[in-house]
Design a protein around this motif. Sequence first.
Motif, PDB file in Angstrom:
ATOM      1  N   TRP A   1       0.674  -1.299  -0.027  1.00  0.00           N
ATOM      2  CA  TRP A   1       0.022  -0.089   0.076  1.00  0.00           C
ATOM      3  C   TRP A   1       0.958   1.357  -0.058  1.00  0.00           C
ATOM      4  N   GLY A   2       1.984   1.201  -0.623  1.00  0.00           N
ATOM      5  CA  GLY A   2       2.747   2.418  -0.825  1.00  0.00           C
ATOM      6  C   GLY A   2       3.489   2.500   0.537  1.00  0.00           C
ATOM      7  N   ARG A   3       3.552   1.916   1.392  1.00  0.00           N
ATOM      8  CA  ARG A   3       4.205   1.864   2.625  1.00  0.00           C
ATOM      9  C   ARG A   3       5.457   0.979   2.854  1.00  0.00           C
ATOM     10  N   THR A   4       6.570   1.261   3.621  1.00  0.00           N
ATOM     11  CA  THR A   4       7.646   0.636   3.840  1.00  0.00           C
ATOM     12  C   THR A   4       7.311  -0.142   4.967  1.00  0.00           C
ATOM     13  N   ARG A   5       8.633  -1.104   5.329  1.00  0.00           N
ATOM     14  CA  ARG A   5       8.392  -2.200   6.475  1.00  0.00           C
ATOM     15  C   ARG A   5       8.252  -1.256   7.850  1.00  0.00           C
ATOM     16  N   ASP A   6       9.185  -0.250   7.909  1.00  0.00           N
ATOM     17  CA  ASP A   6       8.850   0.648   9.212  1.00  0.00           C
ATOM     18  C   ASP A   6       7.586   1.308   9.327  1.00  0.00           C
ATOM     19  N   GLU A   7       6.877   1.552   8.190  1.00  0.00           N
ATOM     20  CA  GLU A   7       5.708   2.660   8.365  1.00  0.00           C
ATOM     21  C   GLU A   7       4.610   1.398   8.676  1.00  0.00           C
ATOM     22  N   LEU A   8       4.697   0.238   8.271  1.00  0.00           N
ATOM     23  CA  LEU A   8       3.578  -0.776   8.585  1.00  0.00           C
ATOM     24  C   LEU A   8       3.911  -1.500   9.794  1.00  0.00           C
ATOM     25  N   HIS A   9       5.278  -1.453  10.425  1.00  0.00           N
ATOM     26  CA  HIS A   9       5.352  -1.999  11.679  1.00  0.00           C
ATOM     27  C   HIS A   9       4.798  -0.750  12.728  1.00  0.00           C
TER      28      HIS A   9
ATOM     29  N   GLU B   1      10.075  -6.549  19.686  1.00  0.00           N
ATOM     30  CA  GLU B   1      10.508  -6.106  18.499  1.00  0.00           C
ATOM     31  C   GLU B   1      10.201  -7.006  17.459  1.00  0.00           C
ATOM     32  N   VAL B   2       9.803  -6.605  16.007  1.00  0.00           N
ATOM     33  CA  VAL B   2       9.766  -7.425  15.006  1.00  0.00           C
ATOM     34  C   VAL B   2      10.883  -8.024  14.569  1.00  0.00           C
ATOM     35  N   ILE B   3      11.138  -9.404  14.385  1.00  0.00           N
ATOM     36  CA  ILE B   3      12.399  -9.848  13.822  1.00  0.00           C
ATOM     37  C   ILE B   3      12.338  -9.951  12.182  1.00  0.00           C
ATOM     38  N   HIS B   4      11.220 -10.156  11.823  1.00  0.00           N
ATOM     39  CA  HIS B   4      11.036 -10.265  10.316  1.00  0.00           C
ATOM     40  C   HIS B   4       9.509 -10.209  10.065  1.00  0.00           C
ATOM     41  N   SER B   5       9.282  -9.675   8.799  1.00  0.00           N
ATOM     42  CA  SER B   5       8.163  -9.571   8.192  1.00  0.00           C
ATOM     43  C   SER B   5       7.933  -9.806   6.807  1.00  0.00           C
ATOM     44  N   SER B   6       6.679  -9.920   6.036  1.00  0.00           N
ATOM     45  CA  SER B   6       6.873  -9.953   4.652  1.00  0.00           C
ATOM     46  C   SER B   6       5.475 -10.412   4.216  1.00  0.00           C
TER      47      SER B   6
ATOM     48  N   LEU C   1       7.209 -11.761  12.718  1.00  0.00           N
ATOM     49  CA  LEU C   1       7.629 -12.516  13.473  1.00  0.00           C
ATOM     50  C   LEU C   1       8.202 -11.845  14.801  1.00  0.00           C
ATOM     51  N   PHE C   2       7.787 -11.912  16.075  1.00  0.00           N
ATOM     52  CA  PHE C   2       8.203 -11.344  17.134  1.00  0.00           C
ATOM     53  C   PHE C   2       9.322 -12.340  17.857  1.00  0.00           C
ATOM     54  N   PRO C   3       9.758 -12.003  18.884  1.00  0.00           N
ATOM     55  CA  PRO C   3      10.737 -12.876  19.485  1.00  0.00           C
ATOM     56  C   PRO C   3      10.282 -14.239  19.933  1.00  0.00           C
ATOM     57  N   PHE C   4       9.091 -14.179  20.357  1.00  0.00           N
ATOM     58  CA  PHE C   4       8.276 -15.337  20.842  1.00  0.00           C
ATOM     59  C   PHE C   4       7.037 -15.857  20.071  1.00  0.00           C
ATOM     60  N   HIS C   5       6.478 -14.962  19.120  1.00  0.00           N
ATOM     61  CA  HIS C   5       5.308 -15.206  18.571  1.00  0.00           C
ATOM     62  C   HIS C   5       5.405 -14.841  16.976  1.00  0.00           C
ATOM     63  N   LEU C   6       4.227 -15.505  16.378  1.00  0.00           N
ATOM     64  CA  LEU C   6       4.186 -15.328  14.901  1.00  0.00           C
ATOM     65  C   LEU C   6       2.896 -14.684  14.940  1.00  0.00           C
TER      66      LEU C   6
ATOM     67  N   ARG D   1      14.265 -18.473  16.521  1.00  0.00           N
ATOM     68  CA  ARG D   1      13.195 -18.129  17.606  1.00  0.00           C
ATOM     69  C   ARG D   1      12.818 -19.249  18.425  1.00  0.00           C
ATOM     70  N   ARG D   2      12.443 -20.401  17.772  1.00  0.00           N
ATOM     71  CA  ARG D   2      12.078 -21.602  18.205  1.00  0.00           C
ATOM     72  C   ARG D   2      13.415 -22.022  19.493  1.00  0.00           C
ATOM     73  N   TYR D   3      14.336 -22.164  19.101  1.00  0.00           N
ATOM     74  CA  TYR D   3      15.523 -22.318  19.743  1.00  0.00           C
ATOM     75  C   TYR D   3      15.820 -21.486  21.026  1.00  0.00           C
ATOM     76  N   GLU D   4      15.736 -20.491  20.589  1.00  0.00           N
ATOM     77  CA  GLU D   4      15.670 -19.268  21.672  1.00  0.00           C
ATOM     78  C   GLU D   4      14.708 -19.506  22.758  1.00  0.00           C
ATOM     79  N   SER D   5      13.453 -19.796  22.263  1.00  0.00           N
ATOM     80  CA  SER D   5      12.299 -19.907  23.110  1.00  0.00           C
ATOM     81  C   SER D   5      12.605 -21.109  24.047  1.00  0.00           C
ATOM     82  N   MET D   6      13.625 -22.177  23.770  1.00  0.00           N
ATOM     83  CA  MET D   6      13.736 -23.138  24.533  1.00  0.00           C
ATOM     84  C   MET D   6      14.743 -22.969  25.661  1.00  0.00           C
ATOM     85  N   ILE D   7      15.810 -21.998  25.260  1.00  0.00           N
ATOM     86  CA  ILE D   7      16.942 -21.720  26.343  1.00  0.00           C
ATOM     87  C   ILE D   7      16.607 -20.475  26.867  1.00  0.00           C
TER      88      ILE D   7
END
Length: 391
Positions: A70-78, A100-105, A124-129, A200-206
Amino acid sequence: MGCCSVTQRHTGVDEVGPDEIELLELSGDNLGVWSLSENRVQLSVRNSRDEQQLPCTASVRHLEQEVVLWGRTRDELHHRIYSQQPIRGWEGQPAHVYGEVIHSSVVSLYNNYSEEQSERFLLLFPFHLLILSLDHSQEDFIYEGVLPVSGLSVQAVSLQLDVSHPTHMFEITSAMMDTKVFTCASAGESQRWIQHIEDRRYESMIQPMSPSQCALSYLLPCDENWKREELKKYLMQAPIWNWEGSPIHHMGQPGHISIVHIINTQRQGLQERLMILFPQDLLLLSVDSKRLQIKYEGRLARQSIKAVERSALPGRLEFELRGELLETLQVSCTCVEDYQAWIFHLQQPDRDSHIIMSQPPPPLLPKLQRNRKESQEPILAGDQCHINGRS
């Protein structure tokens, strides 16, 4: 006697005077100042090295500033999602609580039944999608769900939908939901999603979530109606350790839910359980002391169990769960409302009362005997014919 000049000539190593040195402020390890001991060869090497590093940094910045939707960048959508603007159907905590958002698309969700694809925006957040569907006409997001990454498995898939146009897909699976298959714009994007989710799944385990990041800690004890409703939604998508059987949403809509304390007949100690009523089953779960993780403890078929009141004394909110293949369980409730609800649902005298058993019709008289009776009592015979539906 002649005068001698104190101005240094452009001779020696560098051919640059002290007045000109002040103008040479270059990026480097020495606070951006070019040292006199550095010759032109070293300077040219440093400049070429810095030039090689610039495209990498610029590409990262360009990726963040690239128009995504919609004419917006990732930062603007976040920022739009973080700013608590209303997102249709949003449930649970505000987006900023997830971190914080780790990745999005933008990806496409593939439907295994209709073989159709529809666009989604994944974050994708640190512990949630977070999964959002798109309304292009209104340029708006529609909430579809938040999945804890600790309960997800991810892998690349290839469905060979079109040989001339290879697809770049990955699927996520969990014991709590049906498999979801996403299509990415490129192979690199698909690999990035797989790698990020695995990391992130591995990080959530440890490094498990803190109570402030987990909705479960806010919903327990579920002593208010809004908490009960939110807890039902949470359980339908949260990872449940040691889960057995089909995904939880196949059990139907959850009914009554509460925290109870259970003691078996051998008195092995008081055990806190989260008890949830489904149309056909009674589900038992346990929660850790930090209110972060849920563990499967078992399920009981409602047709095979029955609640029996143990005492009518005031303050004794206890009943027994009995069944043919079940060791008797003593259940203690925390409030009168929960006690009355469980007794109502589990102590109904006839579980099959919804099935209406009609009385069998009276046996018909033998043909010869009926004829004789009809000849002797014609009026009654006419009435009898009307009742039996014969003419």
